[in-house]
Design a protein around this motif. Structure first.
Motif, PDB file in Angstrom:
ATOM      1  N   TYR A   1      15.630  54.098  42.373  1.00  0.00           N
ATOM      2  CA  TYR A   1      16.350  55.327  42.284  1.00  0.00           C
ATOM      3  C   TYR A   1      16.035  56.128  41.230  1.00  0.00           C
ATOM      4  O   TYR A   1      15.385  55.910  40.073  1.00  0.00           O
ATOM      5  CB  TYR A   1      17.878  54.971  42.024  1.00  0.00           C
ATOM      6  CG  TYR A   1      18.580  54.609  43.227  1.00  0.00           C
ATOM      7  CD1 TYR A   1      19.076  54.929  44.484  1.00  0.00           C
ATOM      8  CD2 TYR A   1      18.146  52.931  43.503  1.00  0.00           C
ATOM      9  CE1 TYR A   1      19.554  54.349  45.564  1.00  0.00           C
ATOM     10  CE2 TYR A   1      18.758  52.175  44.755  1.00  0.00           C
ATOM     11  CZ  TYR A   1      19.294  52.955  45.674  1.00  0.00           C
ATOM     12  OH  TYR A   1      19.777  52.300  46.712  1.00  0.00           O
ATOM     13  N   GLN A   2      16.189  57.425  41.438  1.00  0.00           N
ATOM     14  CA  GLN A   2      15.478  58.512  40.611  1.00  0.00           C
ATOM     15  C   GLN A   2      16.307  59.382  39.316  1.00  0.00           C
ATOM     16  O   GLN A   2      15.963  60.073  38.847  1.00  0.00           O
ATOM     17  CB  GLN A   2      14.687  59.669  41.391  1.00  0.00           C
ATOM     18  CG  GLN A   2      13.388  59.319  42.199  1.00  0.00           C
ATOM     19  CD  GLN A   2      12.891  60.551  42.905  1.00  0.00           C
ATOM     20  OE1 GLN A   2      12.915  61.535  42.166  1.00  0.00           O
ATOM     21  NE2 GLN A   2      12.291  60.264  43.972  1.00  0.00           N
ATOM     22  N   SER A   3      17.768  58.658  39.400  1.00  0.00           N
ATOM     23  CA  SER A   3      18.475  59.003  38.381  1.00  0.00           C
ATOM     24  C   SER A   3      19.385  57.748  38.177  1.00  0.00           C
ATOM     25  O   SER A   3      19.591  56.937  38.899  1.00  0.00           O
ATOM     26  CB  SER A   3      19.352  60.211  38.827  1.00  0.00           C
ATOM     27  OG  SER A   3      20.588  60.059  39.928  1.00  0.00           O
ATOM     28  N   TRP A   4      20.070  57.989  36.872  1.00  0.00           N
ATOM     29  CA  TRP A   4      21.042  56.909  36.636  1.00  0.00           C
ATOM     30  C   TRP A   4      22.357  56.766  37.451  1.00  0.00           C
ATOM     31  O   TRP A   4      22.875  55.947  37.661  1.00  0.00           O
ATOM     32  CB  TRP A   4      21.500  56.909  34.972  1.00  0.00           C
ATOM     33  CG  TRP A   4      22.681  56.193  34.614  1.00  0.00           C
ATOM     34  CD1 TRP A   4      23.718  56.629  34.287  1.00  0.00           C
ATOM     35  CD2 TRP A   4      22.588  54.904  34.732  1.00  0.00           C
ATOM     36  NE1 TRP A   4      24.489  55.525  33.836  1.00  0.00           N
ATOM     37  CE2 TRP A   4      23.900  54.531  34.371  1.00  0.00           C
ATOM     38  CE3 TRP A   4      21.916  53.723  35.224  1.00  0.00           C
ATOM     39  CZ2 TRP A   4      24.264  53.339  34.079  1.00  0.00           C
ATOM     40  CZ3 TRP A   4      22.463  52.421  34.995  1.00  0.00           C
ATOM     41  CH2 TRP A   4      23.540  52.030  34.689  1.00  0.00           C
ATOM     42  N   ASP A   5      22.762  58.135  37.636  1.00  0.00           N
ATOM     43  CA  ASP A   5      23.992  58.071  38.656  1.00  0.00           C
ATOM     44  C   ASP A   5      23.861  57.414  39.955  1.00  0.00           C
ATOM     45  O   ASP A   5      24.694  56.946  40.384  1.00  0.00           O
ATOM     46  CB  ASP A   5      24.364  59.622  38.781  1.00  0.00           C
ATOM     47  CG  ASP A   5      25.057  60.323  37.472  1.00  0.00           C
ATOM     48  OD1 ASP A   5      25.577  59.509  36.654  1.00  0.00           O
ATOM     49  OD2 ASP A   5      24.954  61.473  37.476  1.00  0.00           O
ATOM     50  N   ASP A   6      22.495  57.724  40.443  1.00  0.00           N
ATOM     51  CA  ASP A   6      22.258  57.266  41.817  1.00  0.00           C
ATOM     52  C   ASP A   6      22.285  55.730  41.696  1.00  0.00           C
ATOM     53  O   ASP A   6      22.682  54.922  42.536  1.00  0.00           O
ATOM     54  CB  ASP A   6      21.069  57.680  42.397  1.00  0.00           C
ATOM     55  CG  ASP A   6      21.200  59.034  43.035  1.00  0.00           C
ATOM     56  OD1 ASP A   6      22.356  59.484  43.122  1.00  0.00           O
ATOM     57  OD2 ASP A   6      20.344  59.716  43.190  1.00  0.00           O
TER      58      ASP A   6
ATOM     59  N   TYR B   1      14.976  53.970  38.318  1.00  0.00           N
ATOM     60  CA  TYR B   1      15.784  52.533  38.162  1.00  0.00           C
ATOM     61  C   TYR B   1      15.582  51.566  39.368  1.00  0.00           C
ATOM     62  O   TYR B   1      15.898  52.110  40.525  1.00  0.00           O
ATOM     63  CB  TYR B   1      17.078  53.021  37.996  1.00  0.00           C
ATOM     64  CG  TYR B   1      17.412  53.834  36.732  1.00  0.00           C
ATOM     65  CD1 TYR B   1      17.668  53.476  35.752  1.00  0.00           C
ATOM     66  CD2 TYR B   1      17.341  55.063  36.946  1.00  0.00           C
ATOM     67  CE1 TYR B   1      18.020  54.119  34.516  1.00  0.00           C
ATOM     68  CE2 TYR B   1      17.542  56.175  35.758  1.00  0.00           C
ATOM     69  CZ  TYR B   1      17.798  55.475  34.514  1.00  0.00           C
ATOM     70  OH  TYR B   1      17.845  56.027  33.392  1.00  0.00           O
TER      71      TYR B   1
ATOM     72  N   LYS C   1      13.208  57.620  33.905  1.00  0.00           N
ATOM     73  CA  LYS C   1      13.474  58.499  34.944  1.00  0.00           C
ATOM     74  C   LYS C   1      13.701  57.461  36.411  1.00  0.00           C
ATOM     75  O   LYS C   1      14.098  58.283  37.367  1.00  0.00           O
ATOM     76  CB  LYS C   1      12.227  59.230  35.226  1.00  0.00           C
ATOM     77  CG  LYS C   1      11.939  60.305  34.050  1.00  0.00           C
ATOM     78  CD  LYS C   1      10.742  60.927  34.160  1.00  0.00           C
ATOM     79  CE  LYS C   1      10.443  62.032  32.946  1.00  0.00           C
ATOM     80  NZ  LYS C   1       9.165  62.932  33.084  1.00  0.00           N
TER      81      LYS C   1
END
Length: 207
Positions: free
Chosen positions: A18-23, A7, A5
């Protein structure tokens, strides 16, 4: 395995948590020598960010050649994944271009398949796609060690029982094995390092 959850980006366009893989991906994609890793809990991510990334990712003793080989995935690549539905016992697989996130193939759902068989078929499908489209130098990533081993052995060593209910699956397996035996390929077939890079971007999100 629980899904990451958070990164940590130690080396990227803007280091941080960061709180998402996309970010996270926006910070590391195209950044030479990027170093990052996914975590389930924020406290673990916060603690890791305080330390040097080489120790966290590679251990105390490593060399630059190893770091360059494993610190981040190659952007010009295909990533594959399979999913198995525990309720209706269907299996499906897909492949995407890692750089763009575009799905280039999808097969299924197929009754009575298994996840490892799907991973095997997905890798061979990706190799066939590369062969057909002149992409024979880009890597193919999978997070299944079993499937990668089977592909290199040109044999799907599944424990799935062959029967009238699984004939359609074994027809695909035999076609894939035949393709591997009759064709050569240059594409490296590599392990997607989930612990370091986060969730496989071709994942179906069913964990």
């Amino acid at each position: 395995m629980k899904k990451n959850k958070f990164y940590v980006v130690w080396k990227g366009f803007s280091p941080g948590i960061y709180q998402s893989w996309d970010d996270c991906r926006k910070q590391v994609e195209g950044f030479k020598g990027a170093l990052y890793k996914g975590y389930v809990d924020f406290s673990d991510a916060e603690e890791a960010f305080r330390h040097k990334p080489e120790k966290i990712i590679f251990g105390k003793s490593t060399n630059s050649r190893q770091e360059n080989a494993t610190s981040y995935p190659i952007h010009d690549s295909i990533v594959v994944d399979a999913a198995w539905n525990s309720v209706n016992k269907d299996m499906e697989y897909q492949g995407i271009f890692y750089k763009s996130g575009k799905r280039i193939f999808h097969n299924g759902p197929m009754p009575n398949g298994t996840n490892n068989v799907g991973e095997f078929l997905a890798i061979v499908h990706a190799l066939g796609y590369c062969h057909k489209h002149g992409l024979e130098d880009i890597p193919v990533y999978s997070d299944s060690r079993n499937a990668i081993t089977w592909v290199k052995a040109m044999k799907c060593k599944t424990n799935l029982e062959e029967s009238s209910k699984t004939k359609h699956i074994f027809d695909l397996i035999k076609r894939a094995e035949l393709w591997l035996k009759n064709n050569t390929y240059k594409n490296p077939v590599l392990k997607w390092e989930t612990k370091s890079w986060g969730e496989n971007p071709a994942d179906f999100g069913r964990k």
